[in-house]
Scaffold this active site. Sequence first.
Site: not given
Length: 893
Positions: A328, A624, A628
């Site tokens: 990410d 995080d 996700d």
Amino acid sequence: MEEKLWHTLPANEALKQLNSSVSGLSTDEAHIRQSAYGRNVLPAKHRLTLFEIILHQFLSPLIYVLLMAAVVSVVLEEYSDAGFILLVLVINAVIGTFQEWKAESKASALQEMIRLKTKVKRDGKVSLLDSEALVPGDIVMLESGDKVPADIRIVKENNLTAEEAILTGESMAVSKDAEAVVQGRAPVSEQMNMLFAGTTITTGRGTGLIVSTGSSTEIGKIASSLEQLSTGKAPLVKRMEIFTKRISLFILSACLILGVVAYYGGFPVREIFFFIVAMAVSAIPEGLPIAMTVALSIGASRMAKRSVIIRKLTAVEGLGSCTFIATDKTGTLTVDQQTARAILTEQGKNFRITGEGYNGDGVVMDNLNREVTCHKDEVLTRIARAIVICNEGWLEHENGNWNYGGDPIDVAMLALSFKLKTSPEKILKEVEKVMEVPFESERKYSLVYYKDQGKLRVAIKGAIEKLREGIDKKKYDQVMQEAMRYAEEGFRIIAVGGGEVDEIKPMDELPRFELLGFVALIDPLRPEARPAVEECHQAGVEVAMITGDHPATALAIAKEVGIAYGSDSLISGEEFQQVVDSGGELFSKVLENKRIYSRVSPHQKQIIVQALRESGQFIAVTGDGVNDAPALKTANIGVAMGYGTDVAKDTASIIISDNNFASIAAGIEEGRYTYSNLRKIIYLLVSTGAAEILMIGMSLAFQLPLPFLPVQLLWLNLVTNGIQDVALAFEAGEKIVMRQPPRKPTETIFNQLMIRQTLVSALVISLLTFGLWYHLLTHLNWDEPKARNIILLLMVLLQNFHALNCRSETTSIFKLPFRNNKVLIFGIIAAQTIHIIAMDVPFMQELLALAPVSWADWLKLFLTASIILATMEIFKVISFKVNKKQVNKKWYL
């Protein structure tokens, strides 16, 4: 509760649907609803108990083989053999349990254990309640800094914004509107009239109606769905399963063949049976579980020092095996703090700004790379005063730390004022604020009327397109083109203006003001990110970015970090969904060519990860947020950020405590070091075991007595492999591993190099020992006990020398400093000392059929044993020359 699209309903209709009102529920009604809906908690992942962790240590095919060997030994009344095997299993379980329990404790320590308190209206009064007690229909009041306790339909708000990155991946705060009605099944990022559990209020205040709690919230739905996903096996587990099956089959077949040969050679059946059991126990690498656990524990400890926390030992090697990283953006590649990067004044001057994050560390530089302060430039002085006066945030430097609060843009502007060498506190003391117009999503600007030296002035900042009516048209057109260039590169553009005014205008009317310039802001790249991405590329690991951010922002960061260099590598979530719906070859081309995925939903991210796995990649995924978690669980290796949500950390097998992509690159390096050490251990155990079998096979073929007694085989296994294999786990890593491509997913532990070196070393060891055995019995006519004593000592020396060979499969032993593994050097000396002591202690002499030897004989055997060292050095040189076209030219260092 029946699922409703609450964002499609006006606030008053939502109140009716839940039989509630702005006065809130009664206490009695709230208790009734809690009985129906349950407490407002997420489905919690089962925490492993100590017993479950201990049990996990015995769930391995190799352990099963050893347990069977122990059972056979007990049946044959060979209790010492059984005891030895069980001791090995207990030590392995203790080490593994300690490491995994420690890792689990570290992971738990990272989790926030604060119980949220929320302002709730009950019985018409406002009270502070534990968020777990909230139910659908409750009316709650939230303000800047509060954590949202449940999914909420906003009833009333004032300048309300929320940071929803954990659900959307979008780094910028989202403006909320109680009056908005959003049609259809809009994604979370577009539901402007809703607040979601787990997100944070950034600015303003709001009153809302709780519509969903616990598992029914958006965050709860994702957490619940994880139970239906299967987790991919760690690469090491797959390879060890294959290795265990093959080595067990090989040893069993070899023992049976030797048993048949011995039977036809005239040996008694009972003697053959006991010897085969002893040989099988000796040849089976029972020291491997301990050595492997120690190697993984050492790898986990080394990783922990580099901010990589391993929750499961088998995941230590996982990062080293990965061929693809899907990362990410926010907080991993970037610092997750808005930062001013440039100032463009209305005269056309362009200033560059250094430093990252919410602090005053950095400088402002002109186009000649000279540091500039507000004291040297009048326009910069006016800009600095405007962004301090028109500001609702705070930033202060105290006891060496920077503390801050408020809207991210306001805090970033204060950080800029410090870099301009101003004092916000001093500026605010010099002026008197008369009227403030706060930022609202409809206005997209904020302004402050203030008095300075008796004159009425205004300070204003906001979106350029919303301020154009207050700016001279000619000046507006001049700066707009340059501003748009920054915007296209992913920057957020904030116009700054001010000047003297005659009167205070109504709240929604802009006064005439002078445009001073604009500030370009972005969530900047971490300084360590680009070198880390380059290191991954050098190691043959592909890197892709999957983010919920705007395509322009994603592309700008991807270019800067080196993931991609053109828009042809970018695809948006909307475009990706069209590709998914069409399927076929186009989908495969997207996976092959695209390295930036922007505005993707959690489901799309999971589709990408699943497809990459199915294409043959060993994929590591970072994340995080709750959004996700499905992708983390689908990946081969899930990597959660330490600051992230509990759901993400519970799902992942690895946690990066400093939230830094550079730590992932460090984890790859340590994972490869660990796997390399595991190969060294297996190389030692298998080659020495094979040498013993070959030695025995040669003796039977030449109709000579068996060279070792059963108890001597077990002793040999203990005094050599029992020490050196564990010691090899402490070997320092060879830097060459990060200049080699990742191992193929289909590659087993026994690749071509391992097979060749195992065969060569086993053959040399067996020929040396058999040659001496044959010479002692046939030419010198020694009796068997005396010859066995010499042969056993030679085998100990050979295996000690061979342990030095195993320090590297490719690098010369003379190029490896002894300081890289002092434990092994100590272990070799200790093993030799123990054996010499056993040869001189009466009790051990009787047990093992040993006798002392002269120092002259020991020196001859020592020199003979050194032949294995010289042979394998020659093997490394030849292997390098044969394979120099296929491997790195620096292979033989």
